[in-house]
Every structure is written in structure tokens, then in C-alpha cells.
Design a protein around this motif. Structure first.
Motif, PDB file in Angstrom:
ATOM      1  N   ARG A 249       0.826  -1.216   0.000  1.00 36.97           N
ATOM      2  CA  ARG A 249       0.000   0.000   0.000  1.00 36.97           C
ATOM      3  C   ARG A 249       0.858   1.264   0.000  1.00 36.97           C
ATOM      4  O   ARG A 249       0.297   2.358  -0.047  1.00 36.97           O
ATOM      5  CB  ARG A 249      -0.923   0.004   1.226  1.00 36.97           C
ATOM      6  N   ASP A 250       2.176   1.116   0.088  1.00 36.93           N
ATOM      7  CA  ASP A 250       3.065   2.278   0.183  1.00 36.93           C
ATOM      8  C   ASP A 250       2.665   3.141   1.378  1.00 36.93           C
ATOM      9  O   ASP A 250       2.545   4.364   1.274  1.00 36.93           O
ATOM     10  CB  ASP A 250       3.029   3.092  -1.111  1.00 36.93           C
ATOM     11  N   GLN A 251       2.482   2.483   2.510  1.00 41.56           N
ATOM     12  CA  GLN A 251       2.077   3.154   3.743  1.00 41.56           C
ATOM     13  C   GLN A 251       3.033   2.761   4.869  1.00 41.56           C
ATOM     14  O   GLN A 251       3.826   1.832   4.738  1.00 41.56           O
ATOM     15  CB  GLN A 251       0.638   2.767   4.122  1.00 41.56           C
ATOM     16  N   ARG A 252       2.936   3.470   5.992  1.00 43.16           N
ATOM     17  CA  ARG A 252       3.751   3.171   7.159  1.00 43.16           C
ATOM     18  C   ARG A 252       2.887   3.176   8.412  1.00 43.16           C
ATOM     19  O   ARG A 252       2.014   4.034   8.561  1.00 43.16           O
ATOM     20  CB  ARG A 252       4.868   4.206   7.328  1.00 43.16           C
ATOM     21  N   VAL A 253       3.156   2.226   9.291  1.00 41.87           N
ATOM     22  CA  VAL A 253       2.580   2.240  10.633  1.00 41.87           C
ATOM     23  C   VAL A 253       3.662   2.773  11.568  1.00 41.87           C
ATOM     24  O   VAL A 253       4.764   2.222  11.635  1.00 41.87           O
ATOM     25  CB  VAL A 253       2.143   0.838  11.089  1.00 41.87           C
ATOM     26  N   VAL A 254       3.358   3.861  12.270  1.00 48.80           N
ATOM     27  CA  VAL A 254       4.307   4.469  13.198  1.00 48.80           C
ATOM     28  C   VAL A 254       3.788   4.220  14.609  1.00 48.80           C
ATOM     29  O   VAL A 254       2.654   4.595  14.938  1.00 48.80           O
ATOM     30  CB  VAL A 254       4.446   5.984  12.938  1.00 48.80           C
ATOM     31  N   ILE A 255       4.606   3.576  15.435  1.00 46.47           N
ATOM     32  CA  ILE A 255       4.189   3.185  16.775  1.00 46.47           C
ATOM     33  C   ILE A 255       5.090   3.875  17.796  1.00 46.47           C
ATOM     34  O   ILE A 255       6.319   3.777  17.736  1.00 46.47           O
ATOM     35  CB  ILE A 255       4.264   1.654  16.955  1.00 46.47           C
ATOM     36  N   TYR A 256       4.468   4.576  18.754  1.00 46.01           N
ATOM     37  CA  TYR A 256       5.187   5.283  19.808  1.00 46.01           C
ATOM     38  C   TYR A 256       4.944   4.562  21.139  1.00 46.01           C
ATOM     39  O   TYR A 256       3.799   4.423  21.577  1.00 46.01           O
ATOM     40  CB  TYR A 256       4.708   6.724  19.928  1.00 46.01           C
ATOM     41  N   THR A 257       6.012   4.137  21.775  1.00 46.03           N
ATOM     42  CA  THR A 257       5.913   3.458  23.067  1.00 46.03           C
ATOM     43  C   THR A 257       6.885   4.095  24.050  1.00 46.03           C
ATOM     44  O   THR A 257       7.967   4.556  23.667  1.00 46.03           O
ATOM     45  CB  THR A 257       6.237   1.960  22.949  1.00 46.03           C
ATOM     46  N   ALA A 258       6.503   4.098  25.313  1.00 49.12           N
ATOM     47  CA  ALA A 258       7.369   4.645  26.361  1.00 49.12           C
ATOM     48  C   ALA A 258       8.104   3.514  27.062  1.00 49.12           C
ATOM     49  O   ALA A 258       7.623   2.381  27.129  1.00 49.12           O
ATOM     50  CB  ALA A 258       6.539   5.440  27.358  1.00 49.12           C
ATOM     51  N   THR A 259       9.269   3.826  27.601  1.00 47.40           N
ATOM     52  CA  THR A 259      10.046   2.840  28.345  1.00 47.40           C
ATOM     53  C   THR A 259       9.274   2.419  29.595  1.00 47.40           C
ATOM     54  O   THR A 259       8.786   3.282  30.337  1.00 47.40           O
ATOM     55  CB  THR A 259      11.407   3.422  28.749  1.00 47.40           C
ATOM     56  N   PRO A 260       9.128   1.112  29.825  1.00 44.91           N
ATOM     57  CA  PRO A 260       8.383   0.650  31.008  1.00 44.91           C
ATOM     58  C   PRO A 260       8.933   1.235  32.304  1.00 44.91           C
ATOM     59  O   PRO A 260      10.150   1.283  32.518  1.00 44.91           O
ATOM     60  CB  PRO A 260       8.563  -0.873  30.970  1.00 44.91           C
ATOM     61  N   GLY A 261       8.021   1.701  33.145  1.00 42.87           N
ATOM     62  CA  GLY A 261       8.402   2.256  34.432  1.00 42.87           C
ATOM     63  C   GLY A 261       8.848   3.697  34.402  1.00 42.87           C
ATOM     64  O   GLY A 261       9.183   4.273  35.458  1.00 42.87           O
ATOM     65  N   SER A 262       8.884   4.305  33.240  1.00 39.28           N
ATOM     66  CA  SER A 262       9.346   5.685  33.119  1.00 39.28           C
ATOM     67  C   SER A 262       8.214   6.670  33.371  1.00 39.28           C
ATOM     68  O   SER A 262       7.031   6.325  33.286  1.00 39.28           O
ATOM     69  CB  SER A 262       9.923   5.925  31.721  1.00 39.28           C
ATOM     70  N   PRO A 263       8.552   7.934  33.692  1.00 36.71           N
ATOM     71  CA  PRO A 263       7.514   8.961  33.810  1.00 36.71           C
ATOM     72  C   PRO A 263       6.695   9.110  32.529  1.00 36.71           C
ATOM     73  O   PRO A 263       5.508   9.423  32.588  1.00 36.71           O
ATOM     74  CB  PRO A 263       8.311  10.231  34.117  1.00 36.71           C
TER      75      PRO A 263
END
Length: 283
Positions: A249-263
Motif C-alpha cells: 500500500r506504500d504506507q507506514r505504521v508508526v508506533i510510539y511506546t514509552a520505556t516501562p516504568g518511566s515517567p
């Protein structure tokens, strides 16, 4: 050209689409499943007589413009588009423009990531799908027009809050550079798409920075693996950034995750509860 197979294929695709799917009233005394021939013809911008002849295996070989109209009207997938072209004796060329249709499995993936903010972008960096946490972290995309959901346009021409662009994200300048490179590559893949040409023209006219980057002719990009959003309610949110390419599809999935236990993980949890409401605005 296989007239009979083409006729059968068009009929089968037309009958699977309901009037509601394309914003048409059902109306009384509808005796056939799906769309009527005249409705399909109207959506494809061709005459009812011509479309009827195609479904009766009596029509001439359709032009690429007619085939493009049929693809749009009958909501064909990329595989179905290619099949239609082969039946019509006109092997498919490059896709006419960036795909904005997101696979249901990808939409389901976004819903199954409650602790991660995730978006899907098109080849021109338009946000075409998102989950609730992405809307809370970045912006309520459902409240924006298609035009304002384009991250390249927002990076170069969009509003700046407290002197920051693109949600105050820490890599905004790097993103601007890489998005210009991505757009140059997309423009080469879709040379005949009017929306791509118009976007490039608008950016060249409105941004000296973009014009300078465009003139460099660079098409390589350096992914940023970590970035910080300056959120107006919960403050800085530092996230890891992973990009999954959907090549067909010429597309991108962008996933944002935080470090476990971080503020930042706690901030994302708070945002998942707050959603897109703005407590910092007095009504």
C-alpha cells in the motif's frame, strides 16, 4: 480484451456495494442487489449506456481513464484493479496516486495497542488512520480536514505554538528534512497524481526551507528511534519510535511506546484516560 469475463467481473463488483457505502439513498423498489448500473456509471463519470454495454459484453476496450473511474466507483482493491486492467487488455501501470485505503487488519492492530500511540501514514505523510492514544498525544485528527492531517504540510506551513512546530516534538527539524526527501521519492513514484503535484507546489511557494531541501534532490532518510513530545497537559513525553512499512500500500505504521516504568509511561497512561479533552482551555 476478455469481454465476457470483464462483464461478469464488473457485475459482481457492482452488486456487492450498497448505496449507503457510497453515500446514496437506497430509495423505494430496489430490486437488484448493490448499486444500479446508472449509479455505478455516475460514480465512474461515464454514461449509463457505455457502462451497460460493458456489463453486456458489448462495449469497446475501455481507456485507462475509464478504468480509473471504474476502480474508484466500484471500490476495487489493488489486486482487483490489476485484474480489471488485465481483463480489459490494458496491463496495469503504476498506481495513479498514493493509496489511502488502510487494510482492516491494520486498523484492528491499532485498536489492539492501548498502551501505544500509533498512526498510519500514506506515501505523502498524510495521517490516514490512528488510535485513541495517538489522538490524545498528538492531535484529534478526526477534527481536522484531510489537508490539515498532512504532517509534511504541518511541518513546513503549519501553526507554531510557543515557537515550536509539529506538536513541539524534539525531532521536528529532522522530520522536516526527512519528509522532504520522502516526498521527492513519492513524487517520482506518482508523477501523474494531481494531489502530489499540488502539495509540492504549495510547499515550494510557501517555505524557503522546503525549497532549499527540495533542490538538494536527496531521497535517503535517517529514522529517528526516540523523540519527545511537548504535551500541553502532561508535559514532555519521551517515546521510542518504530516504523513498519506496508509495502503493498506504500504506507507506514508508526508506533510510539514509552520505556516501562518511566515517567513518560505514566504520562501515556494518563493521556489514555484524559483522551483529547483540553483541561487547559477555559470555555
Amino acid at each position: 480484451m476478455d469481454r465476457q469475463e470483464l462483464a461478469d467481473f464488473l457485475r459482481s463488483r457492482r452488486e456487492r456495494i450498497t448505496p449507503a457505502d457510497v453515500g446514496l439513498p437506497a430509495g423505494p423498489r430496489r430490486r437488484t442487489p448493490g448499486l444500479r448500473r446508472e449509479e455505478a456509471a455516475q460514480l465512474a463519470y461515464i454514461s449509463t449506456e457505455y457502462y451497460t454495454r460493458l456489463e453486456q459484453a458489448r462495449g469497446p476496450r475501455p481507456s485507462r481513464e475509464v478504468l480509473a473511474g471504474l476502480v474508484r466507483a466500484l471500490r476495487l482493491s489493488d489486486a482487483e484493479r490489476d485484474h480489471l486492467h488485465h481483463l480489459a487488455g490494458a496491463p496495469p501501470g503504476p498506481a495513479p496516486g498514493p493509496s489511502r485505503e488502510v487494510r482492516p487488519s491494520i486498523l484492528d492492530l491499532l485498536r489492539r495497542l492501548p498502551q501505544a500511540a500509533a498512526i498510519v501514514t500514506s506515501a505523502t505523510c498524510e495521517v490516514i488512520a490512528w488510535n485513541d492514544l495517538a489522538a490524545a498525544l498528538m492531535e484529534d485528527f478526526s477534527a481536522l480536514s484531510r489537508r490539515d492531517r498532512n504532517l509534511i504540510r504541518r511541518a513546513f506551513l503549519g501553526p507554531r505554538v510557543h515557537g515550536r512546530r509539529l506538536y513541539g516534538v524534539s525531532d521536528a527539524d529532522e522530520f522536516a528534512r526527512s519528509s522532504a526527501q520522502d516526498l521527492r521519492a513519492a513524487a517520482a513514484r506518482y508523477p501523474d497524481d494531481p494531489e502530489v503535484r499540488e502539495l509540492v507546489r504549495e510547499l515550494l511557494d510557501g517555505s524557503e526551507e522546503f525549497a532549499w531541501l527540495w533542490a538538494a534532490h536527496d531521497v535517503a532518510r535517517q529514522p529517528v528511534m526516540c523523540k519527545t513530545f511537548q504535551h500541553p497537559m502532561v508535559g514532555p513525553v519521551t517515546v521510542n519510535c518504530d516504523v513498519l512499512d506496508i509495502t503493498d500500500r506504500d504506507q507506514r505504521v508508526v508506533i510510539y511506546t514509552a520505556t516501562p516504568g518511566s515517567p513518560s509511561e505514566e504520562a501515556l497512561r494518563l493521556l489514555s484516560v484524559i483522551g483529547t479533552q483540553r483541561m487547559d482551555v477555559t470555555r
